[in-house]
Design a protein around this motif. Structure first.
Motif, PDB file in Angstrom:
ATOM      1  N   MET A  85      25.800  35.007  42.496  1.00 28.28           N
ATOM      2  CA  MET A  85      27.388  35.843  42.826  1.00 28.28           C
ATOM      3  C   MET A  85      27.505  36.604  41.498  1.00 28.28           C
ATOM      4  SD  MET A  85      28.353  34.347  45.584  1.00 28.28           S
ATOM      5  CE  MET A  85      29.881  35.616  45.858  1.00 28.28           C
ATOM      6  N   GLN A  86      28.103  37.580  41.404  1.00 29.28           N
ATOM      7  CA  GLN A  86      28.312  38.741  40.417  1.00 29.28           C
ATOM      8  C   GLN A  86      29.254  37.759  39.245  1.00 29.28           C
ATOM      9  OE1 GLN A  86      30.359  42.267  41.768  1.00 29.28           O
ATOM     10  NE2 GLN A  86      28.533  42.531  43.236  1.00 29.28           N
ATOM     11  N   GLY A  87      28.700  37.808  38.208  1.00 28.47           N
ATOM     12  CA  GLY A  87      29.616  37.192  37.013  1.00 28.47           C
ATOM     13  C   GLY A  87      28.918  35.976  36.890  1.00 28.47           C
ATOM     14  N   GLY A  88      27.875  35.415  37.527  1.00 32.09           N
ATOM     15  CA  GLY A  88      27.187  34.036  37.297  1.00 32.09           C
ATOM     16  C   GLY A  88      26.289  34.219  36.247  1.00 32.09           C
ATOM     17  N   GLU A  89      26.172  33.401  35.613  1.00 29.42           N
ATOM     18  CA  GLU A  89      25.203  33.193  34.338  1.00 29.42           C
ATOM     19  C   GLU A  89      23.595  32.467  34.386  1.00 29.42           C
ATOM     20  OE1 GLU A  89      25.065  31.473  29.539  1.00 29.42           O
ATOM     21  OE2 GLU A  89      27.129  31.417  30.807  1.00 29.42           O
ATOM     22  N   GLU A  90      22.931  33.349  34.267  1.00 32.20           N
ATOM     23  CA  GLU A  90      21.501  32.688  34.663  1.00 32.20           C
ATOM     24  C   GLU A  90      20.771  32.067  33.565  1.00 32.20           C
ATOM     25  OE1 GLU A  90      19.637  36.694  35.363  1.00 32.20           O
ATOM     26  OE2 GLU A  90      20.359  36.542  37.504  1.00 32.20           O
ATOM     27  N   SER A  91      19.698  31.516  33.837  1.00 31.04           N
ATOM     28  CA  SER A  91      18.828  30.885  32.948  1.00 31.04           C
ATOM     29  C   SER A  91      17.495  31.436  33.223  1.00 31.04           C
ATOM     30  CB  SER A  91      18.797  29.400  32.972  1.00 31.04           C
ATOM     31  OG  SER A  91      17.932  28.945  34.122  1.00 31.04           O
ATOM     32  N   ASP A  92      16.379  31.178  32.143  1.00 31.80           N
ATOM     33  CA  ASP A  92      15.118  31.771  32.166  1.00 31.80           C
ATOM     34  C   ASP A  92      14.335  31.391  33.675  1.00 31.80           C
ATOM     35  OD1 ASP A  92      15.489  33.078  30.026  1.00 31.80           O
ATOM     36  OD2 ASP A  92      14.395  31.775  28.962  1.00 31.80           O
ATOM     37  N   SER A  93      14.864  30.380  34.208  1.00 30.24           N
ATOM     38  CA  SER A  93      13.965  29.693  35.320  1.00 30.24           C
ATOM     39  C   SER A  93      14.379  30.050  36.800  1.00 30.24           C
ATOM     40  CB  SER A  93      14.237  28.045  35.398  1.00 30.24           C
ATOM     41  OG  SER A  93      15.539  27.821  35.579  1.00 30.24           O
ATOM     42  N   GLU A  94      15.430  30.935  36.817  1.00 33.07           N
ATOM     43  CA  GLU A  94      15.828  31.266  37.978  1.00 33.07           C
ATOM     44  C   GLU A  94      14.949  32.609  38.339  1.00 33.07           C
ATOM     45  OE1 GLU A  94      19.792  29.440  37.135  1.00 33.07           O
ATOM     46  OE2 GLU A  94      19.222  31.201  36.380  1.00 33.07           O
ATOM     47  N   ALA A 137      31.079  26.110  47.724  1.00 29.82           N
ATOM     48  CA  ALA A 137      29.990  25.148  46.980  1.00 29.82           C
ATOM     49  C   ALA A 137      28.656  26.038  47.000  1.00 29.82           C
ATOM     50  CB  ALA A 137      29.775  23.744  47.839  1.00 29.82           C
ATOM     51  N   LEU A 138      28.234  26.401  45.700  1.00 31.64           N
ATOM     52  CA  LEU A 138      27.429  27.544  45.353  1.00 31.64           C
ATOM     53  C   LEU A 138      26.103  26.648  44.937  1.00 31.64           C
ATOM     54  CD1 LEU A 138      29.332  30.357  43.717  1.00 31.64           C
ATOM     55  CD2 LEU A 138      28.460  30.365  46.017  1.00 31.64           C
ATOM     56  N   GLY A 139      24.935  27.320  45.321  1.00 29.63           N
ATOM     57  CA  GLY A 139      23.530  26.853  44.829  1.00 29.63           C
ATOM     58  C   GLY A 139      22.852  28.137  44.436  1.00 29.63           C
ATOM     59  N   HIS A 140      21.650  28.079  43.537  1.00 27.70           N
ATOM     60  CA  HIS A 140      20.987  29.098  43.117  1.00 27.70           C
ATOM     61  C   HIS A 140      20.915  29.216  41.514  1.00 27.70           C
ATOM     62  CE1 HIS A 140      18.206  32.573  43.138  1.00 27.70           C
ATOM     63  NE2 HIS A 140      19.017  33.330  42.785  1.00 27.70           N
ATOM     64  N   LEU A 141      22.144  29.232  40.967  1.00 31.88           N
ATOM     65  CA  LEU A 141      22.289  29.264  39.395  1.00 31.88           C
ATOM     66  C   LEU A 141      22.049  27.846  39.032  1.00 31.88           C
ATOM     67  CD1 LEU A 141      24.507  32.332  38.592  1.00 31.88           C
ATOM     68  CD2 LEU A 141      22.108  32.439  39.188  1.00 31.88           C
ATOM     69  N   HIS A 142      21.289  27.580  37.840  1.00 32.73           N
ATOM     70  CA  HIS A 142      21.101  26.273  37.529  1.00 32.73           C
ATOM     71  C   HIS A 142      22.215  25.865  36.333  1.00 32.73           C
ATOM     72  CE1 HIS A 142      16.663  26.946  38.466  1.00 32.73           C
ATOM     73  NE2 HIS A 142      17.324  26.896  39.456  1.00 32.73           N
ATOM     74  N   LYS A 143      22.981  26.685  35.895  1.00 33.18           N
ATOM     75  CA  LYS A 143      24.157  26.468  34.961  1.00 33.18           C
ATOM     76  C   LYS A 143      25.358  26.231  35.835  1.00 33.18           C
ATOM     77  CE  LYS A 143      26.580  27.727  31.100  1.00 33.18           C
ATOM     78  NZ  LYS A 143      26.753  28.920  29.744  1.00 33.18           N
ATOM     79  N   PRO A 144      25.744  24.873  35.434  1.00 31.48           N
ATOM     80  CA  PRO A 144      27.270  24.464  36.385  1.00 31.48           C
ATOM     81  C   PRO A 144      28.134  25.466  35.551  1.00 31.48           C
ATOM     82  CG  PRO A 144      26.167  22.505  35.201  1.00 31.48           C
ATOM     83  CD  PRO A 144      25.499  23.614  34.744  1.00 31.48           C
ATOM     84  N   GLN A 145      29.045  26.043  36.801  1.00 29.61           N
ATOM     85  CA  GLN A 145      29.910  27.187  36.201  1.00 29.61           C
ATOM     86  C   GLN A 145      30.773  27.354  37.475  1.00 29.61           C
ATOM     87  OE1 GLN A 145      27.970  30.936  35.809  1.00 29.61           O
ATOM     88  NE2 GLN A 145      26.107  29.769  35.970  1.00 29.61           N
ATOM     89  N   LYS A 146      32.136  28.064  36.927  1.00 33.50           N
ATOM     90  CA  LYS A 146      32.859  28.253  38.087  1.00 33.50           C
ATOM     91  C   LYS A 146      32.426  29.753  38.118  1.00 33.50           C
ATOM     92  CE  LYS A 146      36.830  29.346  35.014  1.00 33.50           C
ATOM     93  NZ  LYS A 146      38.310  29.242  34.948  1.00 33.50           N
ATOM     94  N   VAL A 147      32.949  30.715  38.946  1.00 35.65           N
ATOM     95  CA  VAL A 147      32.778  32.150  39.150  1.00 35.65           C
ATOM     96  C   VAL A 147      34.141  32.765  39.451  1.00 35.65           C
ATOM     97  CG1 VAL A 147      31.448  33.735  40.100  1.00 35.65           C
ATOM     98  CG2 VAL A 147      30.182  31.669  39.919  1.00 35.65           C
ATOM     99  N   GLN A 148      34.749  33.039  38.456  1.00 35.69           N
ATOM    100  CA  GLN A 148      35.968  33.663  38.609  1.00 35.69           C
ATOM    101  C   GLN A 148      37.127  32.781  39.188  1.00 35.69           C
ATOM    102  OE1 GLN A 148      36.276  37.636  40.563  1.00 35.69           O
ATOM    103  NE2 GLN A 148      34.057  38.176  39.996  1.00 35.69           N
ATOM    104  N   HIS A 149      36.967  31.916  39.921  1.00 33.24           N
ATOM    105  CA  HIS A 149      38.136  30.980  40.261  1.00 33.24           C
ATOM    106  C   HIS A 149      37.508  29.447  40.231  1.00 33.24           C
ATOM    107  CE1 HIS A 149      40.248  34.554  41.875  1.00 33.24           C
ATOM    108  NE2 HIS A 149      39.021  34.835  42.414  1.00 33.24           N
ATOM    109  N   ALA A 150      38.445  28.474  39.759  1.00 37.90           N
ATOM    110  CA  ALA A 150      38.095  27.142  39.521  1.00 37.90           C
ATOM    111  C   ALA A 150      37.346  26.684  41.085  1.00 37.90           C
ATOM    112  CB  ALA A 150      39.423  26.405  39.298  1.00 37.90           C
TER     113      ALA A 150
END
Length: 417
Positions: free
Chosen positions: A194-203, A227-240
């Motif tokens: 998702m736009q605004g999601g923070e990535e790590s090196d492993s993705e 309920a999202l998957g793909h990015l490895h850092k736990p985070q919200k994306v714009q909304h809780a």
């Protein structure tokens, strides 16, 4: 009545970490998750993709998944497990064992299904969630990783990837809204960037330039939780209520400071206030990671200062990554020096990386205008980096030895010796 569920993703079962198996770490996570399921008795467990690390997982990794599903069903017979394929998974593989999954009250969506008339097969993509009395308390739109070949070219709405993504989301969400009642919740489970999601090196980058990132406005206000998957850092994306649960274990050293977690959520569809709430269930880390960096003398001091005490089982030993800063080539026995500095029988040395530092602050500027042809060492280093390999002192030493032998042979030929 509130719908109660757990959200997790990106297990990457079967991953090899610098050729070391993560089986023990995954076993510890799954044992912990089973305790949560037994205690909390949720209506559903949502696994949002990248269940396995590779498309063709080992038999050990597959057994690990199916044993978990069997154990979870025994502990919470009414709980449904809903899972989708991620970009690391084979969608066909996770669907082909459907008769087995049914025995564990589990459903898997691996690919986007289409009907003969080129419309979406909503029966396989919109899944009901039941309570213990078999009453539907929520609907879940299950969206596996959307590969262009699986969603484009089916009708006038799917002529290109972007329009196909919009069509799939709009069609499924609209159909789910038609099915639900005011007392039922609406959930979307998706494996996407998702736009605004923070990535790590492993993705893994699927499309160069981040063009695959999707906007959150694909999800309408009628959706209670994404309920999202793909990015490895736990985070919200714009909304809780739009969240990545993140991976349960660190999949690279870039994730060493992540607070790995499973999300426990409740949705009260009939409430205006506090309609959605969640809690973070922190996952204990079973094996520690240590990143050591600095000048070579500092590195040696840090290594010697690491916690002592032997760990008898080699699969449970802690990981060490070393990056040392130097202006000179490494000593030939560097690895031996580092291994001797480490406390015995407690650590696994994964990597030794040399970061070249300039002796003068203006060296970098000088190098930009240096028109001299590249040396064999520079060509080798550039090619090695382009091929995606990490720096390896042993390989570098072997190359320099071969280069020296070749230069000696060339000199002998020139002199006629």
């Amino acid at each position: 009545m509130a719908v109660h569920f757990l959200h997790t993703s990106d297990w990457h079962l079967g991953q090899l970490f610098y050729n070391y198996s993560r089986h023990y770490e995954h076993e510890q996570f799954l044992a912990w998750l089973l305790k949560q399921i037994k205690q909390k008795q949720p209506h559903a467990l949502l696994i949002a993709g990248d269940i396995f690390d590779v498309i063709n997982p080992s038999s050990q990794a597959q057994k690990q998944l199916y044993q978990f599903l069997a154990d979870a069903h025994a502990l919470a017979p009414h709980m449904q497990t809903l899972m989708i394929a991620g970009n690391h998974d084979s969608g066909y593989r996770i669907e082909q064992v459907e008769p087995l999954l049914e025995k564990f009250n589990t459903k898997a969506v691996g690919i986007i299904h289409w009907n003969a008339d080129k419309t979406l097969n909503t029966e396989r993509l919109i899944l009901p969630i039941y309570d213990a009395s078999e009453k539907i308390v929520a609907w879940c739109v299950a969206l596996p990783f959307l590969r262009p070949a699986e969603i484009t070219g089916f009708n006038e709405h799917t002529s290109d990837n972007q329009s196909a993504i919009e069509y799939v989301h709009q069609s499924l969400i609209a159909e789910a809204q038609r099915r639900k009642t005011p007392e039922q919740a609406l959930i979307v489970m998706s494996h996407a960037h998702m736009q605004g999601g923070e990535e790590s090196d492993s993705e893994r980058r699927i499309v160069i330039g981040n063009q695959e990132a999707l906007p959150t406005d694909l999800f309408t206000d009628a959706i209670d939780y994404v309920a999202l998957g793909h990015l490895h850092k736990p985070q919200k994306v714009q909304h809780a209520h739009i969240r990545y649960s993140g991976s349960p274990i660190p999949l690279s050293f870039s994730e060493i400071n992540y607070q790995h977690q499973v999300i426990e959520a409740w949705i009260h569809p009939t409430l205006n206030e506090q309609r959605f709430r969640y809690e973070v269930l922190a996952i204990p880390r079973s094996i520690q990671l240590h990143r050591i960096s600095g000048e070579l003398e500092q590195v040696m001091q840090q290594l010697k200062a690491l916690p002592q005490g032997e760990i008898n089982d080699s699969e449970q030993r802690e990981y060490v990554d070393v990056e040392y800063h130097s202006t000179t080539p490494p000593p030939l026995d560097l690895r031996q020096q580092i291994e001797l500095a480490l406390p015995a029988n407690r650590y696994r040395l994964l990597r030794i990386c040399r970061k070249h530092t300039s002796q003068h602050a203006d060296d970098a500027q000088h190098s930009k205008i240096d028109l001299a042809p590249p040396t064999p060492e520079q060509l080798f280093s550039t090619l090695w980096d382009k091929m995606g390999f990490e720096h390896d002192d042993v390989v570098e030493h072997d190359f320099l030895t071969l280069l020296h032998d070749a230069e000696q042979l060339q000199q002998q030929q020139k002199t006629g010796l």
